[in-house]
Write an enzyme that holds these catalytic residues in place. Sequence first.
Site, mmCIF file in Angstrom:
data_model
loop_
_atom_site.group_PDB
_atom_site.id
_atom_site.type_symbol
_atom_site.label_atom_id
_atom_site.label_comp_id
_atom_site.label_asym_id
_atom_site.label_seq_id
_atom_site.Cartn_x
_atom_site.Cartn_y
_atom_site.Cartn_z
ATOM 1 C CG ASP A 11 -7.083 -3.629 7.877
ATOM 2 O OD1 ASP A 11 -6.847 -3.740 6.643
ATOM 3 O OD2 ASP A 11 -6.981 -2.501 8.348
ATOM 4 N NE ARG A 30 -6.236 2.626 10.343
ATOM 5 C CZ ARG A 30 -5.039 3.047 9.624
ATOM 6 N NH1 ARG A 30 -4.147 2.172 9.115
ATOM 7 N NH2 ARG A 30 -4.992 4.207 9.417
ATOM 8 C CE1 TYR A 37 -2.020 -1.897 9.065
ATOM 9 C CE2 TYR A 37 -3.758 -3.169 10.197
ATOM 10 C CZ TYR A 37 -3.467 -2.266 9.271
ATOM 11 O OH TYR A 37 -4.271 -1.521 8.269
ATOM 12 C CD GLU A 75 -10.923 0.224 4.053
ATOM 13 O OE1 GLU A 75 -11.302 1.251 3.188
ATOM 14 O OE2 GLU A 75 -11.550 -0.221 4.730
ATOM 15 C CG ASP A 109 -2.215 -1.828 5.712
ATOM 16 O OD1 ASP A 109 -0.979 -2.200 5.311
ATOM 17 O OD2 ASP A 109 -2.301 -0.850 5.515
ATOM 18 C CG HIS A 126 -5.236 -8.768 13.065
ATOM 19 N ND1 HIS A 126 -6.181 -7.552 12.912
ATOM 20 C CD2 HIS A 126 -5.542 -9.290 11.765
ATOM 21 C CE1 HIS A 126 -6.462 -7.576 11.565
ATOM 22 N NE2 HIS A 126 -5.973 -8.554 10.967
ATOM 23 C CD GLU A 176 -3.323 -0.691 2.052
ATOM 24 O OE1 GLU A 176 -3.384 0.468 2.591
ATOM 25 O OE2 GLU A 176 -3.722 -1.568 2.776
#
Length: 776
Positions: A154, A372, A370, A156, A152, A417, A79
């Site tokens: 997640d 989030r 990470y 998203e 990433d 996660h 990203e």
Amino acid sequence: MEAYCFKCKTKREITHPEATFTSNGTPTTRGICPVCGTALFRMGRTPAHEGLTAPETTPKASAKTAKAPARKGKLVIVESPAKIKTVSRYLGKDYKVEASVGHVRDLLKSQLSVDVEHHFEPKYRVPNEKREVVKKIKTLANNASEIFLATDPDREGEAIAWHLMEAAEIDPARVRRVVFNEITKPAIEEAFAHPRKIDLCLVDAQQARRILDRLVGYSLSPILWRKVRGGLSAGRVQSVALRMIVDREREIEAFTPVEYWTLDAELLPQGGKKSYLARLLKQNGEDPVLNTETDINPLVADLQKAVYTITRIKKGERKRSPAPPFITSTLQQEASRRLGYTAKRTMALAQQLYEGIDLGEGGSTGLITYMRTDSTNVSKIAQEQTKDFITRRYGAGFVPETPNEYRTRARNAQEAHEAIRPTSVERSPESLKDALSRDLLRLYTLIWQRFVASQMAAALYDTVAVDITGKTNAHEYLFRATGSTLRFQGFLIVYEESKDEDAEEEQEARIPPGLEEGQPQKLVKLLPEQHFTQPPPRFTEATLVRALEENAIGRPSTYAPTLGTLQDRGYVLRENKRLIPTDIGLTVNDLLADHFPDIIDTGFTVRMEEDLDRIASGEQGWVNIVQDFYTPFAKRVEHANEVMPEVKVEPEPVGRKCPDSGHELVIRVGRFGKFISCSGFPECRYTEPILDKIGVACPKDGGDLIERKTRKGRTFFGCANYPQCDFTSWKRPISAPCPNCNGLLVLVSKEQAQCITCQNRYALEMVQPEMAGQFE
């Protein structure tokens, strides 16, 4: 007619069947799975094809003439451009790393972009600024033998990977999805050793969230534009957060204080030199009535005649365990309390730490995992490394007998996660002082300390509770004093979690040694104190994030944007860390509460988040979820358009004329707070700041000192006569003069002030006691 659904892994009856043809003229039927919403496809002619004309076909090139492109090398798409050098360094020369720079496709901004008549089919578009990016990725992908999408870890990121594949027209058969929680060589090598396919369930969950938010925002916002004023917005999560802030404000307004009293006795042990305080708990075995001064006065008079004796001493041990490592919400809360950072600022800094900093090792190095996440999980490798580090630095006694495990508080947390932690515990904050900016270092220090402490042994306290009986001719009273002494620091040697600004301080007595049961005590004095119950405090960013998390409203990625939108729209002001609803915020909330009570209800939002989680796990199809929401919602929108009253919020007049146009000056609310502008806007764009005087004279010219903010929102203090006078101070001045030289005193802590002339420091309690502890 049935067709095989690849997501449900079974045959399903095709809903909304449509007869069509493939590019080479083969008849097919297309439709939708009634359970999960996946597109269904079945070959073969049906009666519905009668009368339809098949497309003309072009003969395919023979195997001898059709050449497959010669592909070589491996393409990796991340990203952020900041990851390119680091990931390239870890993977080697066989891999070409390119960045998508976030999303490459999104719904069109100019229209709803959701076809509500045809299964809520989204209409995506590559923005102009991303077309060159997509074109480059498409070219590189066509020439690569394998494509790894390393966005990433997640929902998203999963959606970005899917959009990349679709926008760049990459053959799914050549796509590999890799995820890593930290940008380190072992993590990246492990990820590339175990690639997988894109998880379409996660993509569907993100798409459903995006479509739901678009349906809500693009339906409600135009109503607010017509009924209130332009530039307003409503949102599925943002409007619930606004309601929580407004409801709290009204609780405060409606609150009626209730008087109550406490009664402490200062006692001196027989033969002792140090006194201590004990609080009245019982009168004749019952809770005493201490509501008013009328209740307290007879007790005070009676207790002056009492004989005091220690009747019981209970000693024990208290264990205090460390806080779990950070997740997104707790990081935002602690950074707000301890560092004064907004949620938006915290996440921006954490993003830099995750993507990597140049430490002079040949490229950037990722410093944290990470950021989030809603899981407190920690990898076994990280636990073992931290155990060795703690043993070497602090001693084996600071390592717990078994590794600390933490239960994730967030409902429906994504347990795959990890918590937010340093990628290497060996990189202590002191070792990074020269490599990080001040703000980055402060946040990294917080994350490092919290993680190391979370893996350490509990702190141990020796506790003591002393019961003292006071006897008079008519009554018997029970007083109690409690205290504790730290015996073993444990994790406290590294870090102690800060408390909310509104948390009550635990009052403990300093109990002198040598107390014994049966020992007489001398009454030094009685200390009755009046209190009043307090209203619930206004939310800070920290406490609002915690409330959103506890109510399962939003996700880790939504907290910071939600808070930012509320302030950008002028719905909420942030003053001394407190979130205060503005007039326009109150108006918008009330209109939405009257006409869309379900949408801004916390229970509805929680249920919607649970539905999104079911989509992510593959339990439910996204089309049905959106349909169940939209059908009643559309009717409410239609009704609100007809009956919602117009409520025009007029700006408050200042009482002065605009120096440029002669119109009235009014107070408006912007993203950085209140300001004065011309009522003739936009024809006249005159503005001026609201002077927030602090009641202190400027040491240079005697003008008023006022509180100001920089462009980035940092508070400072300057002279109202600027630019004629350029005096400024980052520290808050106070009105009391320096006892030594009569110079200006500024706050250097909650308890101390310093003179800017002679540099002497003084206890705030001495120079201006009413301000002690008032400011940070």
